[in-house]
Scaffold this motif. Structure first.
Motif, PDB file in Angstrom:
ATOM      1  N   ASN A   1       0.980  -1.411   0.040  1.00 56.93           N
ATOM      2  CA  ASN A   1       0.047  -0.098   0.038  1.00 56.93           C
ATOM      3  C   ASN A   1       0.755   1.202   0.408  1.00 56.93           C
ATOM      4  O   ASN A   1       1.893   1.384   0.851  1.00 56.93           O
ATOM      5  CB  ASN A   1      -1.070   0.022   1.319  1.00 56.93           C
ATOM      6  N   ARG A  58      -3.310   5.317  -0.658  1.00 57.07           N
ATOM      7  CA  ARG A  58      -3.312   4.104  -2.089  1.00 57.07           C
ATOM      8  C   ARG A  58      -3.106   2.559  -1.560  1.00 57.07           C
ATOM      9  O   ARG A  58      -2.268   2.805  -0.754  1.00 57.07           O
ATOM     10  CB  ARG A  58      -2.424   4.499  -2.962  1.00 57.07           C
ATOM     11  N   VAL A  59      -4.460   2.037  -2.325  1.00 55.97           N
ATOM     12  CA  VAL A  59      -4.476   1.332  -1.522  1.00 55.97           C
ATOM     13  C   VAL A  59      -4.497  -0.128  -2.583  1.00 55.97           C
ATOM     14  O   VAL A  59      -5.841   0.476  -3.722  1.00 55.97           O
ATOM     15  CB  VAL A  59      -5.608   0.455  -0.547  1.00 55.97           C
ATOM     16  N   SER A  60      -3.842  -0.667  -3.111  1.00 55.40           N
ATOM     17  CA  SER A  60      -3.529  -2.439  -4.226  1.00 55.40           C
ATOM     18  C   SER A  60      -3.221  -3.570  -3.236  1.00 55.40           C
ATOM     19  O   SER A  60      -4.504  -4.075  -4.577  1.00 55.40           O
ATOM     20  CB  SER A  60      -2.754  -1.832  -4.735  1.00 55.40           C
ATOM     21  N   GLU A  61      -3.291  -3.754  -2.302  1.00 53.97           N
ATOM     22  CA  GLU A  61      -3.849  -4.792  -1.464  1.00 53.97           C
ATOM     23  C   GLU A  61      -5.034  -5.313  -0.567  1.00 53.97           C
ATOM     24  O   GLU A  61      -4.702  -4.492   0.267  1.00 53.97           O
ATOM     25  CB  GLU A  61      -2.810  -5.446  -1.604  1.00 53.97           C
ATOM     26  N   TRP A  62      -5.282  -6.230  -0.406  1.00 55.38           N
ATOM     27  CA  TRP A  62      -6.381  -5.916  -0.051  1.00 55.38           C
ATOM     28  C   TRP A  62      -6.492  -7.569   1.134  1.00 55.38           C
ATOM     29  O   TRP A  62      -6.235  -8.793   0.290  1.00 55.38           O
ATOM     30  CB  TRP A  62      -7.994  -6.137   0.141  1.00 55.38           C
ATOM     31  N   LYS A 101     -14.050  -2.350  -3.952  1.00 57.27           N
ATOM     32  CA  LYS A 101     -13.301  -1.453  -3.360  1.00 57.27           C
ATOM     33  C   LYS A 101     -12.650   0.088  -3.055  1.00 57.27           C
ATOM     34  O   LYS A 101     -11.950  -0.403  -4.158  1.00 57.27           O
ATOM     35  CB  LYS A 101     -12.382  -2.589  -2.615  1.00 57.27           C
ATOM     36  N   PRO A 102     -12.432   0.339  -2.530  1.00 53.76           N
ATOM     37  CA  PRO A 102     -12.014   1.716  -2.548  1.00 53.76           C
ATOM     38  C   PRO A 102     -10.186   1.659  -3.302  1.00 53.76           C
ATOM     39  O   PRO A 102      -9.880   1.300  -2.460  1.00 53.76           O
ATOM     40  CB  PRO A 102     -12.409   2.736  -1.351  1.00 53.76           C
ATOM     41  N   THR A 103      -9.700   2.993  -3.665  1.00 55.00           N
ATOM     42  CA  THR A 103      -8.034   2.428  -4.495  1.00 55.00           C
ATOM     43  C   THR A 103      -7.368   3.625  -3.263  1.00 55.00           C
ATOM     44  O   THR A 103      -6.174   4.130  -3.340  1.00 55.00           O
ATOM     45  CB  THR A 103      -7.632   2.838  -5.319  1.00 55.00           C
ATOM     46  N   THR A 104      -8.140   4.759  -2.408  1.00 56.82           N
ATOM     47  CA  THR A 104      -7.459   5.749  -1.598  1.00 56.82           C
ATOM     48  C   THR A 104      -8.250   5.341  -0.133  1.00 56.82           C
ATOM     49  O   THR A 104      -9.682   4.890  -0.646  1.00 56.82           O
ATOM     50  CB  THR A 104      -7.801   6.981  -2.419  1.00 56.82           C
ATOM     51  N   ALA A 118     -12.908   4.832   3.169  1.00 51.28           N
ATOM     52  CA  ALA A 118     -13.050   4.726   1.921  1.00 51.28           C
ATOM     53  C   ALA A 118     -13.549   6.476   1.772  1.00 51.28           C
ATOM     54  O   ALA A 118     -14.307   7.287   2.378  1.00 51.28           O
ATOM     55  CB  ALA A 118     -14.439   4.080   0.768  1.00 51.28           C
ATOM     56  N   ASP A 120     -13.319   8.885  -2.057  1.00 47.40           N
ATOM     57  CA  ASP A 120     -12.839   9.308  -3.041  1.00 47.40           C
ATOM     58  C   ASP A 120     -12.144  10.873  -3.430  1.00 47.40           C
ATOM     59  O   ASP A 120     -11.356  10.754  -5.047  1.00 47.40           O
ATOM     60  CB  ASP A 120     -13.982   9.417  -4.484  1.00 47.40           C
TER      61      ASP A 120
END
Length: 204
Positions: A1, A58-62, A101-104, A118, A120
């Protein structure tokens, strides 16, 4: 992240020029003015006190989530902590749907509990009169026409909502960091990652 930077730096470079004062109509229930971070998620505006916000990332892995936590998208690992990321629309409105799922994510700390919300886009940092909660009664109304009238409401049937106001011709829902933190804490009493040897991972 990935880290976007501390909230302090984020506000300093992007938002302080947008700062405005929003006096509340009911002065009897108001306390000292506070700085609030206003953001949009799913076309609805929300406000959080600036102080508990630690970062916007910023989030890319959950990681998966299993438990009774309303509006939880899943878990993320950030700074050697496991934290849930929640949907503000579930906490603050009656809107339905299953967004991606949000990216931010806004990272928020209340006492020793950390969680994410989350986001936008950010809108501004504003000065608001903080309101105390009234007796149980209404629900937050997502109604731009009523919001444009400038009325402030206190939707007590939503425990995570402190008040509903109008800002920029749209509804502005102030969320309670304390109430959300109290919701998260029982499931996340110890958020520190466990190392392969079974002990807690030391902070870097």
């Amino acid at each position: 992240n990935g880290r976007l930077g501390s909230a302090e730096g984020f506000f300093k470079h992007d938002l302080r020029s947008c700062e405005v004062a929003m006096p509340m109509p009911n002065e009897e229930s108001a306390t000292e003015p506070l700085q609030y971070f206003v953001f949009v998620y799913r076309e609805i505006q929300y406000a959080l006190p600036v102080t508990p916000i630690t970062e916007i990332i910023r989030v890319s892995e959950w990681l998966p989530f299993a438990g009774d936590l309303p509006g939880c998208f899943g878990n993320i690992v950030h700074r050697d902590l496991l934290l849930p990321v929640l949907d503000p629309t579930v906490l603050g409105t009656d809107l339905t749907g299953e967004p991606a799922k949000p990216t931010t994510v806004i990272v928020i700390r209340h006492d020793d509990t950390v969680f994410g919300l989350a986001i936008d886009e950010h809108v501004a940092v504003v000065t608001l009169e903080a309101h105390t909660k009234a007796e149980p009664g209404g629900r937050p109304a997502i109604d731009k026409a009523r919001a444009s009238e400038g009325a402030a409401a206190q939707p007590e049937s939503k425990p995570f909502v402190e008040s509903v106001r109008a800002y920029l011709n749209n509804t502005l829902i102030t969320l309670s960091v304390a109430a959300i933190g109290s919701l998260v804490k029982p499931l996340y009493s110890d958020q520190r990652l466990i190392s392969e040897g079974g002990g807690e991972r030391q902070e870097q």
